[in-house]
Design an enzyme around this catalytic site. Structure first.
Site, PDB file in Angstrom:
ATOM      1  N   ARG A 248      -7.206   8.304 -11.120  1.00  0.00           N
ATOM      2  CA  ARG A 248      -6.908   7.283 -12.141  1.00  0.00           C
ATOM      3  C   ARG A 248      -7.255   5.900 -11.584  1.00  0.00           C
ATOM      4  NH1 ARG A 248      -3.326   2.521 -12.311  1.00  0.00           N
ATOM      5  NH2 ARG A 248      -2.719   2.208 -14.479  1.00  0.00           N
ATOM      6  N   VAL A 249      -7.991   5.139 -12.357  1.00  0.00           N
ATOM      7  CA  VAL A 249      -8.304   3.759 -11.996  1.00  0.00           C
ATOM      8  C   VAL A 249      -7.634   2.856 -13.020  1.00  0.00           C
ATOM      9  CG1 VAL A 249     -10.152   2.054 -11.810  1.00  0.00           C
ATOM     10  CG2 VAL A 249     -10.460   4.332 -10.832  1.00  0.00           C
TER      11      VAL A 249
ATOM     12  N   THR B 146      -4.148  -3.603  -5.679  1.00  0.00           N
ATOM     13  CA  THR B 146      -3.013  -2.744  -6.056  1.00  0.00           C
ATOM     14  C   THR B 146      -3.115  -1.355  -5.463  1.00  0.00           C
ATOM     15  OG1 THR B 146      -1.731  -1.988  -7.981  1.00  0.00           O
ATOM     16  CG2 THR B 146      -4.112  -1.787  -8.126  1.00  0.00           C
TER      17      THR B 146
ATOM     18  N   SER C  34       0.831  -1.204   0.000  1.00  0.00           N
ATOM     19  CA  SER C  34       0.000   0.000   0.000  1.00  0.00           C
ATOM     20  C   SER C  34       0.860   1.246   0.000  1.00  0.00           C
ATOM     21  CB  SER C  34      -0.928  -0.009   1.205  1.00  0.00           C
ATOM     22  OG  SER C  34      -0.179  -0.092   2.389  1.00  0.00           O
TER      23      SER C  34
ATOM     24  N   THR D 199       1.091  -4.204  -7.529  1.00  0.00           N
ATOM     25  CA  THR D 199      -0.081  -5.041  -7.805  1.00  0.00           C
ATOM     26  C   THR D 199       0.209  -6.492  -7.474  1.00  0.00           C
ATOM     27  OG1 THR D 199      -0.503  -3.582  -9.674  1.00  0.00           O
ATOM     28  CG2 THR D 199      -1.790  -5.624  -9.575  1.00  0.00           C
TER      29      THR D 199
ATOM     30  N   THR E 105      -0.632  -7.947 -13.863  1.00  0.00           N
ATOM     31  CA  THR E 105       0.074  -6.849 -13.210  1.00  0.00           C
ATOM     32  C   THR E 105       0.781  -6.066 -14.320  1.00  0.00           C
ATOM     33  OG1 THR E 105       2.037  -8.218 -12.850  1.00  0.00           O
ATOM     34  CG2 THR E 105       0.458  -8.122 -11.054  1.00  0.00           C
ATOM     35  N   GLY E 106       1.234  -4.880 -13.964  1.00  0.00           N
ATOM     36  CA  GLY E 106       1.919  -4.082 -14.977  1.00  0.00           C
ATOM     37  C   GLY E 106       1.050  -2.940 -15.451  1.00  0.00           C
TER      38      GLY E 106
HETATM   39  N1  GLY Z   1      -1.860  -2.997 -13.069  1.00  0.00           N
HETATM   40  C1  GLY Z   1      -1.978  -2.044 -12.042  1.00  0.00           C
HETATM   41  C2  GLY Z   1      -2.310  -0.730 -12.514  1.00  0.00           C
HETATM   42  O1  GLY Z   1      -2.031  -0.391 -13.660  1.00  0.00           O
HETATM   43  O2  GLY Z   1      -2.848   0.026 -11.757  1.00  0.00           O
END
Ligand code: GLY
Length: 362
Positions: A242-243, A232, A93, A214, A265-266
């Site tokens: 931003r999501v 994440t 976090s 993530t 992830t990424g």
């Molecule tokens: N894969 C995590 C993000 O882009 O927030």
């Protein structure tokens, strides 16, 4: 540590399955597999995997495993594992958005009930995956975002906390002072470089570039039911609000009880545009193994850019598991070697190395 011989396939990437190495010492009396006896070749259930391969990832699966071993539900096991990672301030976090606020995204999906829940840009709650589970189980919605997600969590008794640690605040403050030489953050110009702006010991080894934190946790339980969580803090320094892909069902996570599960992830923007986790599960439905399906997703995304004459290779990693208990992972790039996942099954806790495609990406 014993290691299965590597091989190079037609794409030129190296795939290696490894038994757990030095880090395993901290894990106590877990049985070890002989060379290459498990890894990607293991099939069976129950089984649980996470994209996290550090000590926290190992601890997460160690705490989740007893649930599966005693006949418990995949959904309970993945939540336990995700929570272990979420509450580790060093691990997850951590880093905030542009404004110094930690905004978290999480999703869960339960194949047994064909149900899903998620939260986006939630602030002040340490375990967003558990809030996502409440959205899934205690509402007729799938996604709740922003301040309303925090209020939703509080209504169930979650404590609202400052998720910044002293270290993450220092990293963010230094980033703010350094990312734009034309702004007014940092010491007065005539005092710069005299030592007053030197990083602390805690910060000296930390990058000030963006990071993301993530994790995916996917499991098949003894009944054959499948569940998954993706959780994440998203990209550090992201624009407020931003999501990413993590709370988007089909992008950062997808589960189909008759097939398997996948998580990403990424760089979330690419995962959203490609509906990558759904794509991987559908490829498994067509008969591809989890490893092949993850590689297919990498190729699919790179091909999308090639189709518009662009050689852009983003930086995603995919993990997948199928209903038989087989698993796989693939990524773009090889920044720190082959992409890995941690797996816990009846025989061992170990790390499996998948395939890095397009390893020339830095
Ligand atoms: N894969 C995590 C993000 O882009 O927030």
């Amino acid at each position: 540590m014993a290691q299965r011989p590597s091989r190079v396939d037609r794409r030129g990437f190296v795939r290696t399955a490894v038994a757990l190495g030095a880090g395993a010492a901290a894990l106590g009396s877990l049985p070890r597999q002989a060379v290459g006896a498990a890894g990607g070749d293991y099939r069976g259930r129950p089984v649980i995997i996470t994209s996290h391969t550090n000590e926290t990832g190992h601890e997460a699966l160690s705490q989740a495993w007893p649930i599966l071993e005693s006949g418990g539900r995949a959904m309970d096991a993945v939540e336990r594992g995700a929570n272990v990672i979420e509450v580790d301030p060093e691990d997850h976090s951590g880093l905030p958005n542009l404004d110094g606020v930690v905004q978290l995204d999480a999703s869960c999906m339960d194949g047994r009930t064909y149900n899903a829940g998620s939260v986006g840009a939630i602030e002040g709650i340490k375990t967003p995956s558990s809030v996502a589970r409440l959205v899934m189980e205690r509402t007729d919605h799938v996604m709740i975002v922003g301040r309303a997600a925090t209020e939703f969590a509080k209504s169930f008794g979650f404590a609202e906390e400052d998720l910044m640690t002293p270290e993450s605040r220092e990293i963010w403050l230094r980033w703010r002072e350094n990312h734009d030489p034309a702004d007014f953050w940092g010491p007065p110009e005539h005092l710069r470089g005299n030592g007053s702006d030197a990083p602390s010991d805690a910060l000296r080894d930390r990058t000030i570039q963006y990071e993301h934190g993530t994790t995916n946790v996917l499991a098949v339980d003894a009944n054959g039911d499948i569940a998954g969580i993706t959780t994440t803090s998203g990209y550090s320094w992201k624009l407020p609000g931003r999501v990413g892909d993590s709370p988007i069902i089909g992008a950062g996570l997808y589960v189909d009880n008759s097939v398997g599960a996948a998580g990403a992830t990424g760089r979330g923007e690419d995962v959203i545009k490609s509906c990558a986790s759904y794509f991987i599960v559908m490829r498994m439905r067509e008969g591809r193994t989890p490893q092949q399906a993850c590689e297919d997703a990498v190729e699919m995304i790179v091909d999308r850019y090639r189709a518009i004459g662009n050689d852009y290779v983003p930086g995603e990693k995919f993990v997948a598991i199928d209903k038989s208990g087989e698993y796989g992972c693939a990524s773009m790039g090889s920044g720190d070697g082959a992409p890995r996942l941690t797996v816990r099954h009846a025989d061992a806790l170990e790390v499996y190395a998948g395939a890095a495609l397009y390893p020339s990406r830095s």
